[in-house]
Design a protein around this motif. Structure first.
Motif, PDB file in Angstrom:
ATOM      1  N   PHE A  81     -17.670 -44.853 -35.893  1.00 14.44           N
ATOM      2  CA  PHE A  81     -18.909 -44.083 -35.764  1.00 14.44           C
ATOM      3  C   PHE A  81     -18.817 -43.098 -34.605  1.00 14.44           C
ATOM      4  O   PHE A  81     -19.139 -41.910 -34.753  1.00 14.44           O
ATOM      5  N   ALA A  82     -18.354 -43.565 -33.451  1.00 20.20           N
ATOM      6  CA  ALA A  82     -18.251 -42.699 -32.280  1.00 20.20           C
ATOM      7  C   ALA A  82     -17.256 -41.572 -32.520  1.00 20.20           C
ATOM      8  O   ALA A  82     -17.526 -40.406 -32.189  1.00 20.20           O
ATOM      9  N   SER A  83     -16.120 -41.894 -33.102  1.00 18.54           N
ATOM     10  CA  SER A  83     -15.092 -40.887 -33.358  1.00 18.54           C
ATOM     11  C   SER A  83     -15.584 -39.826 -34.334  1.00 18.54           C
ATOM     12  O   SER A  83     -15.461 -38.627 -34.083  1.00 18.54           O
ATOM     13  N   THR A 107     -18.665 -43.338 -23.432  1.00 18.99           N
ATOM     14  CA  THR A 107     -18.652 -42.492 -24.623  1.00 18.99           C
ATOM     15  C   THR A 107     -17.653 -41.352 -24.484  1.00 18.99           C
ATOM     16  O   THR A 107     -17.102 -40.883 -25.486  1.00 18.99           O
ATOM     17  N   MET A 108     -17.378 -40.926 -23.272  1.00 17.91           N
ATOM     18  CA  MET A 108     -16.493 -39.782 -23.047  1.00 17.91           C
ATOM     19  C   MET A 108     -15.057 -40.039 -23.509  1.00 17.91           C
ATOM     20  O   MET A 108     -14.303 -39.098 -23.715  1.00 17.91           O
ATOM     21  N   LYS A 109     -14.696 -41.301 -23.711  1.00 24.11           N
ATOM     22  CA  LYS A 109     -13.333 -41.560 -24.179  1.00 24.11           C
ATOM     23  C   LYS A 109     -13.087 -40.980 -25.570  1.00 24.11           C
ATOM     24  O   LYS A 109     -11.956 -40.842 -25.992  1.00 24.11           O
ATOM     25  N   TYR A 110     -14.167 -40.616 -26.257  1.00 23.56           N
ATOM     26  CA  TYR A 110     -14.038 -39.991 -27.576  1.00 23.56           C
ATOM     27  C   TYR A 110     -14.063 -38.466 -27.500  1.00 23.56           C
ATOM     28  O   TYR A 110     -13.898 -37.792 -28.503  1.00 23.56           O
ATOM     29  N   SER A 111     -14.264 -37.897 -26.310  1.00 23.72           N
ATOM     30  CA  SER A 111     -14.478 -36.455 -26.179  1.00 23.72           C
ATOM     31  C   SER A 111     -13.271 -35.629 -26.619  1.00 23.72           C
ATOM     32  O   SER A 111     -13.427 -34.484 -27.028  1.00 23.72           O
ATOM     33  N   HIS A 112     -12.068 -36.188 -26.561  1.00 26.51           N
ATOM     34  CA  HIS A 112     -10.877 -35.441 -26.984  1.00 26.51           C
ATOM     35  C   HIS A 112     -10.912 -35.119 -28.473  1.00 26.51           C
ATOM     36  O   HIS A 112     -10.182 -34.253 -28.943  1.00 26.51           O
ATOM     37  N   LEU A 113     -11.802 -35.777 -29.214  1.00 23.95           N
ATOM     38  CA  LEU A 113     -11.905 -35.549 -30.653  1.00 23.95           C
ATOM     39  C   LEU A 113     -12.874 -34.422 -31.003  1.00 23.95           C
ATOM     40  O   LEU A 113     -12.964 -34.032 -32.163  1.00 23.95           O
ATOM     41  N   ALA A 114     -13.589 -33.903 -30.014  1.00 22.88           N
ATOM     42  CA  ALA A 114     -14.581 -32.855 -30.277  1.00 22.88           C
ATOM     43  C   ALA A 114     -13.900 -31.595 -30.804  1.00 22.88           C
ATOM     44  O   ALA A 114     -12.817 -31.226 -30.350  1.00 22.88           O
ATOM     45  N   PRO A 115     -14.550 -30.923 -31.781  1.00 23.95           N
ATOM     46  CA  PRO A 115     -13.964 -29.700 -32.339  1.00 23.95           C
ATOM     47  C   PRO A 115     -13.705 -28.659 -31.255  1.00 23.95           C
ATOM     48  O   PRO A 115     -14.522 -28.445 -30.370  1.00 23.95           O
ATOM     49  N   GLY A 116     -12.538 -28.038 -31.314  1.00 19.57           N
ATOM     50  CA  GLY A 116     -12.221 -26.956 -30.394  1.00 19.57           C
ATOM     51  C   GLY A 116     -11.745 -27.399 -29.024  1.00 19.57           C
ATOM     52  O   GLY A 116     -11.381 -26.565 -28.207  1.00 19.57           O
ATOM     53  N   THR A 117     -11.728 -28.687 -28.736  1.00 16.53           N
ATOM     54  CA  THR A 117     -11.331 -29.146 -27.408  1.00 16.53           C
ATOM     55  C   THR A 117      -9.920 -28.714 -27.071  1.00 16.53           C
ATOM     56  O   THR A 117      -9.675 -28.116 -26.026  1.00 16.53           O
ATOM     57  N   GLN A 118      -8.975 -28.971 -27.942  1.00 16.05           N
ATOM     58  CA  GLN A 118      -7.589 -28.631 -27.654  1.00 16.05           C
ATOM     59  C   GLN A 118      -7.348 -27.128 -27.719  1.00 16.05           C
ATOM     60  O   GLN A 118      -6.575 -26.589 -26.945  1.00 16.05           O
ATOM     61  N   VAL A 119      -8.032 -26.431 -28.639  1.00 15.67           N
ATOM     62  CA  VAL A 119      -7.885 -24.979 -28.742  1.00 15.67           C
ATOM     63  C   VAL A 119      -8.335 -24.334 -27.438  1.00 15.67           C
ATOM     64  O   VAL A 119      -7.662 -23.464 -26.890  1.00 15.67           O
ATOM     65  N   CYS A 120      -9.458 -24.784 -26.899  1.00 17.14           N
ATOM     66  CA  CYS A 120      -9.991 -24.265 -25.653  1.00 17.14           C
ATOM     67  C   CYS A 120      -9.002 -24.500 -24.504  1.00 17.14           C
ATOM     68  O   CYS A 120      -8.753 -23.625 -23.688  1.00 17.14           O
ATOM     69  N   CYS A 121      -8.412 -25.660 -24.470  1.00 18.04           N
ATOM     70  CA  CYS A 121      -7.485 -26.024 -23.393  1.00 18.04           C
ATOM     71  C   CYS A 121      -6.190 -25.235 -23.475  1.00 18.04           C
ATOM     72  O   CYS A 121      -5.579 -24.932 -22.461  1.00 18.04           O
ATOM     73  N   ARG A 122      -5.746 -24.907 -24.679  1.00 17.34           N
ATOM     74  CA  ARG A 122      -4.506 -24.134 -24.821  1.00 17.34           C
ATOM     75  C   ARG A 122      -4.643 -22.778 -24.138  1.00 17.34           C
ATOM     76  O   ARG A 122      -3.731 -22.317 -23.479  1.00 17.34           O
TER      77      ARG A 122
END
Length: 128
Positions: A81-83, A107-122
């Motif tokens: 559910f959280a993921s 709850t923040m342990k799931y934050s890496h799954l948020a849309p655009g997280t990795q794109v933003c970091c790149r």
């Protein structure tokens, strides 16, 4: 829907019409003497005699075993559910509230799954 007790506190979860209908179908199959209707303010988990059950754990482990699932626990459903909520871009505070987390860090342990997280970091990595 009252989910249960976490750290001694009752947890209430809102159910949409699809969720209530799914529970209604499950319960109608389970009750031998006829269906007991679900009311919005009433309990979801009822025994065959209509008595309130404390939660789904009365049937969960047996169902998992019958389905032949290995290493699957009630907590796996919370994690899923959280993921999925995070991947659907649901606000992290709303997810924390629904899961009954006392602090946002859980709850923040799931934050890496948020849309655009990795794109933003790149993009940021190229500026460092």
């Amino acid at each position: 829907m009252r989910y249960g007790l976490r750290r001694g506190l009752a947890t209430h979860l809102p159910l949409n019409a699809d969720s209530r209908a799914a529970f209604e179908r499950l319960r109608q199959r389970a009750i031998i003497d006829g269906p007991i209707p679900i009311v919005p303010e009433g309990p979801i988990f009822l025994g065959t005699g209509g008595q309130r059950l404390l939660g789904p754990r009365h049937w969960f482990e047996g169902t998992v075993k019958k389905a032949g699932l290995a290493n699957f626990t009630w907590h796996d459903l919370r994690h899923t559910f959280a993921s999925r909520s995070t991947m659907a871009d649901v606000d992290v505070r709303a997810i924390a509230d629904l899961l009954g987390h006392k602090n946002i860090q859980m709850t923040m342990k799931y934050s890496h799954l948020a849309p655009g997280t990795q794109v933003c970091c790149r993009g940021a990595a190229g500026r460092i």
